[in-house]
Design an enzyme around this catalytic site. Structure first.
Site, PDB file in Angstrom:
ATOM      1  CG  HIS A   1      -1.854  -1.059   1.170  1.00 56.05           C
ATOM      2  ND1 HIS A   1      -2.656  -1.363   2.265  1.00 56.05           N
ATOM      3  CD2 HIS A   1      -2.287  -1.995   0.336  1.00 56.05           C
ATOM      4  CE1 HIS A   1      -3.370  -2.492   2.259  1.00 56.05           C
ATOM      5  NE2 HIS A   1      -3.185  -2.786   0.831  1.00 56.05           N
TER       6      HIS A   1
HETATM    7  C1  LIG Z   1       0.053  -7.365  -4.446  1.00 59.86           C
HETATM    8  C2  LIG Z   1      -0.827  -6.224  -4.007  1.00 59.86           C
HETATM    9  C3  LIG Z   1      -1.940  -6.461  -3.323  1.00 59.86           C
HETATM   10  C4  LIG Z   1      -2.650  -5.261  -2.961  1.00 59.86           C
HETATM   11  N1  LIG Z   1      -4.000  -5.893  -2.378  1.00 59.86           N
HETATM   12  C5  LIG Z   1      -5.041  -4.752  -2.190  1.00 59.86           C
HETATM   13  C6  LIG Z   1      -6.240  -5.136  -1.466  1.00 59.86           C
HETATM   14  O1  LIG Z   1      -6.672  -6.275  -1.447  1.00 59.86           O
HETATM   15  N2  LIG Z   1      -7.046  -3.997  -1.238  1.00 59.86           N
HETATM   16  C7  LIG Z   1      -6.733  -2.589  -1.689  1.00 59.86           C
HETATM   17  O2  LIG Z   1      -7.489  -1.757  -1.270  1.00 59.86           O
HETATM   18  N3  LIG Z   1      -5.546  -2.258  -1.988  1.00 59.86           N
HETATM   19  C8  LIG Z   1      -4.799  -3.337  -2.231  1.00 59.86           C
HETATM   20  N4  LIG Z   1      -3.528  -3.081  -2.796  1.00 59.86           N
HETATM   21  C9  LIG Z   1      -3.397  -1.658  -3.354  1.00 59.86           C
HETATM   22  C10 LIG Z   1      -4.129  -1.043  -4.296  1.00 59.86           C
HETATM   23  O3  LIG Z   1      -3.990  -2.020  -5.449  1.00 59.86           O
HETATM   24  C11 LIG Z   1      -3.652   0.132  -4.675  1.00 59.86           C
HETATM   25  O4  LIG Z   1      -3.742   1.037  -3.689  1.00 59.86           O
HETATM   26  C12 LIG Z   1      -4.203   0.912  -6.115  1.00 59.86           C
HETATM   27  O5  LIG Z   1      -4.100   0.047  -6.995  1.00 59.86           O
HETATM   28  C13 LIG Z   1      -3.266   2.064  -6.185  1.00 59.86           C
HETATM   29  O6  LIG Z   1      -3.847   2.627  -7.371  1.00 59.86           O
HETATM   30  P1  LIG Z   1      -3.059   3.619  -8.473  1.00 59.86           P
HETATM   31  O7  LIG Z   1      -3.980   4.407  -9.230  1.00 59.86           O
HETATM   32  O8  LIG Z   1      -2.535   4.691  -7.233  1.00 59.86           O
HETATM   33  O9  LIG Z   1      -1.905   2.987  -8.909  1.00 59.86           O
HETATM   34  P2  LIG Z   1      -1.802   1.546  -9.595  1.00 59.86           P
HETATM   35  O10 LIG Z   1      -3.305   0.920  -9.397  1.00 59.86           O
HETATM   36  O11 LIG Z   1      -0.681   1.025  -9.133  1.00 59.86           O
HETATM   37  O12 LIG Z   1      -1.687   2.065 -10.983  1.00 59.86           O
HETATM   38  C14 LIG Z   1      -0.526   2.689 -11.680  1.00 59.86           C
HETATM   39  C15 LIG Z   1      -0.224   2.100 -13.208  1.00 59.86           C
HETATM   40  O13 LIG Z   1       0.313   3.444 -13.648  1.00 59.86           O
HETATM   41  C16 LIG Z   1       1.377   2.954 -14.650  1.00 59.86           C
HETATM   42  N5  LIG Z   1       2.547   3.992 -14.733  1.00 59.86           N
HETATM   43  C17 LIG Z   1       3.251   4.303 -13.555  1.00 59.86           C
HETATM   44  N6  LIG Z   1       4.265   5.115 -13.999  1.00 59.86           N
HETATM   45  C18 LIG Z   1       3.980   5.218 -15.596  1.00 59.86           C
HETATM   46  C19 LIG Z   1       4.466   5.909 -16.742  1.00 59.86           C
HETATM   47  N7  LIG Z   1       5.638   6.640 -16.510  1.00 59.86           N
HETATM   48  N8  LIG Z   1       4.177   5.974 -17.893  1.00 59.86           N
HETATM   49  C20 LIG Z   1       2.983   5.000 -18.099  1.00 59.86           C
HETATM   50  N9  LIG Z   1       2.449   4.334 -17.231  1.00 59.86           N
HETATM   51  C21 LIG Z   1       2.750   4.441 -15.877  1.00 59.86           C
HETATM   52  C22 LIG Z   1       1.748   1.596 -13.736  1.00 59.86           C
HETATM   53  O14 LIG Z   1       2.355   0.844 -14.642  1.00 59.86           O
HETATM   54  C23 LIG Z   1       0.491   1.211 -13.141  1.00 59.86           C
HETATM   55  O15 LIG Z   1      -0.153   0.239 -14.047  1.00 59.86           O
HETATM   56  C24 LIG Z   1      -2.530  -3.935  -3.248  1.00 59.86           C
HETATM   57  C25 LIG Z   1      -1.291  -3.875  -4.083  1.00 59.86           C
HETATM   58  C26 LIG Z   1      -0.695  -4.837  -4.309  1.00 59.86           C
HETATM   59  C27 LIG Z   1       0.684  -4.332  -5.268  1.00 59.86           C
END
Ligand SMILES: Cc1cc2nc3c(=O)[nH]c(=O)nc-3n(C[C@H](O)[C@H](O)[C@H](O)COP(=O)(O)OP(=O)(O)OC[C@H]3O[C@@H](n4cnc5c(N)ncnc54)[C@H](O)[C@@H]3O)c2cc1C
Ligand code: SF4
Length: 510
Positions: free
Chosen positions: A442
């Protein structure tokens, strides 16, 4: 593999690509895909750029080594600088971390929303303000309780331990529709039951005309006279090399790369926040793994992981769960090597893995270091380390109460303990902070919202202070840890902030 219409991958591109659109979105995870769906619904011309590849449901298997290679950044082995270092994981694929996450879906606790409002002056963030967005997020992602037959023995044992101790426990809410309990969530759900962005907001946005470019890394946000004008990047070749360039000109630039990549991208684009807070305040919800051995088979891989959460200690910043780490991940955190590690892993079928999720204090920082690239610094505060040790102790107590014969603790050099008495004796001496094996899934807080430009990187709705046309839409926005699984907060905030963008679409020109 057939690629859905609207998705372009590196294999489809022969030369440099130039595009124009209303809104360009960096990242297709919880924040980015939600923004894409909401804006596309309002008729905005949306382009999504995703660094990771497109991997459909049919490609997912139980082979976690393959998943680590294809669906995670750096094979899921990110490391912070600091003692102890923290191993962390970020998803990198179409759908982002939601493709590999556990699917726990919880609303932001009301105390957390109140704190964000009181400390940072974040507007329109009361429970009542957020209710419609939580409800919309839960409907789109089918959030609900598990079908009972999908709950595995590892979760039942933790539940029995909690019951024996008289601790309160809740069944987990997950974004799933008739989950089959195959327990492959961290390697991509092979049935599509987990309603990740890959099977919800991404296809929804594509059906409404959004275009998605996969295998494409955004290098910079471009600007003209201080306002964001688009992004530049390049397609990533199969070995990781640079392919053709991509240039997108857009009226609005929405950055949703996650709490590590977003501040890194903004900083390498030359953007500064007057608050000085860009890249700071990283929270990790530190976890540590307790491994308990039982006399009989547990087969923890049968049935969904984390079917329950022990909530007895939530006021202390602790939630306890059973998480059934797959073999490669468990082997990576076991306090043993060589033959000893092999012998421990041979008992995998009789193991329960469990541990605490700990509310921390935002003591991390993301920086781009010349020659080293993006580095994550994190200092485990003494109070948080103490909370983590207490969480480990409580988890071990619950597992002994459920009948565990032997428990391994996540402290370097700690012997196995065989009874609650041995556990107490061991923990009567202070646990050196640097000996704790910490991991995190997280990541939050590195572009925090605050109405005040001196305290926040963005305003209450994710608009970057001082840079017209630039919006942040991911877990970077949190002004502090949620203390609970963060995905639903990311989604609900993205829905709310998309609504704001749509209301102000004339100003943005989208
Ligand atoms: C193994 C695991 C288990 C988890 N379990 C849970 C759970 O059960 N419940 C829960 O609430 N949360 C969980 N989480 C956390 C949750 O998934 C994240 O908090 C949430 O997905 C974050 O959303 P986000 O949009 O910030 O980033 P993300 O969902 O990580 O998306 C970011 C995306 O941006 C892309 N990106 C980054 N930089 C660039 C760039 N320069 N150019 C193009 N693309 C780029 C990445 O490749 C990625 O696909 C878990 C996370 C992990 C890794
Ligand atoms: S346990 Fe459920 S959500 Fe997880 S991978 Fe299996 S079917 Fe999908």
């Amino acid at each position: 593999m057939s690629i859905p219409s609207g998705i372009t991958t590196a294999a489809d591109v022969g030369g440099d690509v130039r595009l124009e659109c209303g809104a360009v979105i960096v990242g297709s995870g919880a924040g980015g895909a939600t923004m894409a769906a909401e804006l596309a619904e309002a008729g905005v011309d949306v382009v999504v750029i995703e660094e990771g590849g497109y991997h459909p449901t049919g490609s997912f298997t139980a082979e976690s080594a393959r998943a680590l290679r294809t669906l995670y950044r750096d094979g899921g082995g990110g490391l912070t600088v600091g003692r102890p270092w923290v191993m962390f994981a970020e998803g990198r694929c179409v759908g982002g971390s939601t493709v590999v996450n556990g699917g726990m879906s919880w609303r932001t606790p009301v105390q957390v929303l109140d704190r964000w409002s009181a400390q940072e002056g974040v507007r329109a963030i009361t429970e009542q303000d957020m209710e419609p967005y939580f409800a919309r997020a839960e409907a789109r992602h089918s959030v609900g309780l598990q079908d009972p037959e999908t709950i595995g023995r590892d979760s039942e044992l933790l539940k029995a331990g909690a019951a024996a101790k008289g601790w309160s426990l809740v069944p987990n809410r997950r974004n799933q529709l008739h989950c089959a309990g195959t327990n492959n969530c961290l390697s991509g759900c092979p049935t599509g039951a987990k309603r990740s962005m890959l099977v919800t907001s991404v296809p929804h946005a594509l059906a409404l005309g959004a275009r998605l470019f996969a295998d494409c890394r955004v290098e910079r946000v471009t600007r003209d006279r201080g306002a964001a004008t688009g992004v530049t990047g390049y397609f990533v070749r199969p070995g990781g090399g640079r392919g053709p360039r991509l240039t997108v000109r857009a009226a609005a630039v929405i950055v949703a790369g996650g709490a590590i990549q977003t501040p890194a991208l903004l900083a390498r684009s030359g953007l500064r926040s007057a608050s000085g807070q860009l890249g700071r305040n990283l929270s990790l919800h530190p976890n540590a793994n307790v491994t308990a051995f039982f006399d009989s088979d547990v087969t923890g891989w049968h049935g969904v992981h984390q079917a329950f959460q022990i909530r007895e200690f939530m006021a202390e910043g602790l939630i306890l769960t059973a998480d059934n780490l797959p073999p490669p991940m468990l082997a990576a955190v076991m306090p043993a090597y060589g033959r000893e590690l092999g012998e421990l892993m041979a008992d995998y079928n009789r193991v329960v893995t469990a541990g605490p999720l700990v509310t921390d204090s935002g003591a991390g920082r993301v920086r781009n270091i010349p020659g080293l690239g993006t580095q994550v610094f994190y200092r485990l505060a003494d109070a948080v380390a103490a909370r983590l040790v207490r969480g480990v102790e409580l988890t071990a107590e619950a597992l002994f109460a459920a009948g565990a014969r032997r428990v391994l603790l996540p402290f370097d050099g700690a012997p196995a303990v065989r009874s609650p008495g041995e556990l107490r004796d061991l923990l009567a001496r202070p646990v050196p902070k640097r000996s704790i094996q910490v991991y995190s899934i997280h990541l939050m807080g590195t572009a925090r919202m605050s109405e005040g430009p001196r305290r926040g990187v963005t305003d209450s709705y994710g608009a970057f202070h001082g840079v017209p046309g630039l919006v942040v839409a991911d877990a970077s926005l949190f002004p502090g840890p949620t203390g609970i699984n963060p995905m639903e907060t990311v989604i609900a905030l993205a829905m709310r902030n998309a609504q704001r963008l749509i209301e102000q679409r004339d100003r943005y020109g989208i």
